[in-house]
Design an enzyme around this catalytic site. Structure first.
Site, mmCIF file in Angstrom:
data_model
loop_
_atom_site.group_PDB
_atom_site.id
_atom_site.type_symbol
_atom_site.label_atom_id
_atom_site.label_comp_id
_atom_site.label_asym_id
_atom_site.label_seq_id
_atom_site.Cartn_x
_atom_site.Cartn_y
_atom_site.Cartn_z
ATOM 1 N N SER A 104 -0.163 -6.878 -7.125
ATOM 2 C CA SER A 104 -1.108 -5.958 -7.754
ATOM 3 C C SER A 104 -0.655 -4.535 -7.463
ATOM 4 O O SER A 104 0.469 -4.173 -7.793
ATOM 5 C CB SER A 104 -2.531 -6.230 -7.241
ATOM 6 O OG SER A 104 -3.470 -5.400 -7.900
ATOM 7 N N HIS A 120 -1.154 -7.749 -11.730
ATOM 8 C CA HIS A 120 -2.359 -7.160 -12.317
ATOM 9 C C HIS A 120 -1.939 -5.939 -13.125
ATOM 10 O O HIS A 120 -1.609 -4.880 -12.572
ATOM 11 C CB HIS A 120 -3.341 -6.724 -11.225
ATOM 12 C CG HIS A 120 -3.885 -7.852 -10.424
ATOM 13 N ND1 HIS A 120 -4.527 -7.669 -9.223
ATOM 14 C CD2 HIS A 120 -3.891 -9.196 -10.636
ATOM 15 C CE1 HIS A 120 -4.914 -8.841 -8.735
ATOM 16 N NE2 HIS A 120 -4.522 -9.780 -9.579
ATOM 17 N N ASP A 155 -7.117 -11.393 -4.377
ATOM 18 C CA ASP A 155 -6.589 -12.339 -5.356
ATOM 19 C C ASP A 155 -5.279 -12.932 -4.864
ATOM 20 O O ASP A 155 -4.400 -12.222 -4.364
ATOM 21 C CB ASP A 155 -6.374 -11.636 -6.697
ATOM 22 C CG ASP A 155 -5.992 -12.611 -7.797
ATOM 23 O OD1 ASP A 155 -6.456 -13.767 -7.756
ATOM 24 O OD2 ASP A 155 -5.236 -12.207 -8.706
#
Length: 338
Positions: free
Chosen positions: A155, A182, A275
């Site tokens: 991310s 992401h 995540d």
């Protein structure tokens, strides 16, 4: 949220102030007309979020992002006139820890649509910011006769971290590679092209119906979640709809854990939030090898920290050692074309 605005154009700064004024829970903490001024403002008064322009005289937004994340870390959203025209700078800024990027709302024309998109990005970052956030015996190297998969999740800070890992993989790398980063679907094709400059393996975005092939890198490319189906083909799925992380690393890890017929090495790199941590733990519990990036080399130590807290990682490694470890784990295929 207390928000800092960084833009050298007073008309753009005023436009952003007006967008933020639509929400009573947002207020402008300060505004800066240059990257250097933004670094100083963050050191003096660190806000909940910085809206960072890229192209400015003197210190640009990439360097300002790097300095802020090193000295006064806080969430940064790149907001610039044209993200597409500045794609390389966007990925550099994200490599230093910027969370996302969006175009500056139009000063005329369809202003409301651009304003709504910006506010939605800010809402998402607010949700991520509010989200709660050891090494052991390594598994034996993957054998060349087996179908192998390298699954990378990342991310904030991810683009440059992923590039570093791919740069260290040989052209005869014996596994298929999937990258879940992401990133807004608008920027995924540009990121695939950008990663291709560093990788000896071909890199492209993943399409519905694709299969994961040895020696090829596929990048998740929509705001839905990339998942492996029971028939071995890739798909994009909307559910779980409530997840703020899109595309979700956890969703992909869970799907390959269920449907990939062969060894998997899961790698979780720098990123905000949690995540990928639960999914990485699931892969480890199934006997697959798992690696998390260490604190010192992470631009944002959120996702790999969560993995460490869950004991999801077989190994916790600095970024500059991950590619070498992957070369050890994936035995080269003697039949690969150089």
């Amino acid at each position: 949220m207390r928000i800092g605005i960084v833009n050298d154009l007073s008309i753009a700064t005023e436009a952003l102030r007006r967008v933020l004024a639509r929400r009573p829970d947002h207020r402008v903490a300060w505004s800066a007309a240059s990257g250097a001024e933004a670094v100083a403002c963050c050191a003096r008064d660190t806000p909940d979020l910085v809206l960072m322009d890229l192209v400015m005289p003197g210190m640009n937004g990439v360097e300002a992002t790097r300095r802020i994340m090193a000295e006064s870390p806080c969430p940064i959203l790149v907001v610039t006139v044209s993200v597409g025209a500045n794609a390389a700078m966007v990925f550099e800024a994200m490599g230093h820890g910027a969370l996302d990027a969006t175009d500056l709302p139009a000063l005329a024309g369809d202003h409301d649509r651009g304003a709504d998109k910006l506010l939605a990005k800010i809402d998402l970052i607010g949700r991520l910011s509010a989200a709660p956030v050891r090494a052991s015996t390594p598994r034996a190297p993957v054998q060349a006769s087996e179908r192998k998969l390298l699954a990378i999740g990342a991310s904030a800070g991810g683009p440059s971290a992923v590039a570093r890992v791919l740069e260290g993989l040989p052209a005869d790398f014996s596994g298929a590679v999937a990258v879940i980063q992401h990133i807004d679907e608008k920027f995924a094709p540009g990121m695939a092209d950008w990663l291709g400059r560093y990788s000896r393996l071909p890199v492209r975005t993943a399409n519905v119906g694709d299969t994961l092939q040895c020696g090829q890198v596929l990048l998740a490319a929509t705001n839905d979640h990339l998942a492996l189906r029971a028939d071995g083909r890739l798909d994009y799925v909307h559910e779980p709809a409530e997840l703020p992380y899109r595309p979700s690393v956890d969703v992909f890890y869970k799907s390959v854990g269920e449907h990939w017929r062969g060894p998997i090495v899961g790698v979780l790199l720098t990123g905000m939030g949690r995540d990928g941590a639960a999914g990485l733990r699931g892969l480890r519990q199934q006997g697959h090898h798992t690696i998390a990036q260490d604190r010192a080399s992470s631009a944002v130590y959120g996702m790999p920290k969560a993995a460490a807290e869950l004991d999801a990682a077989v190994e916790i490694l600095p970024l500059d050692r991950i590619a070498a470890r992957l070369r050890d784990l994936f035995v080269p295929n003697p039949n690969a074309i150089p």
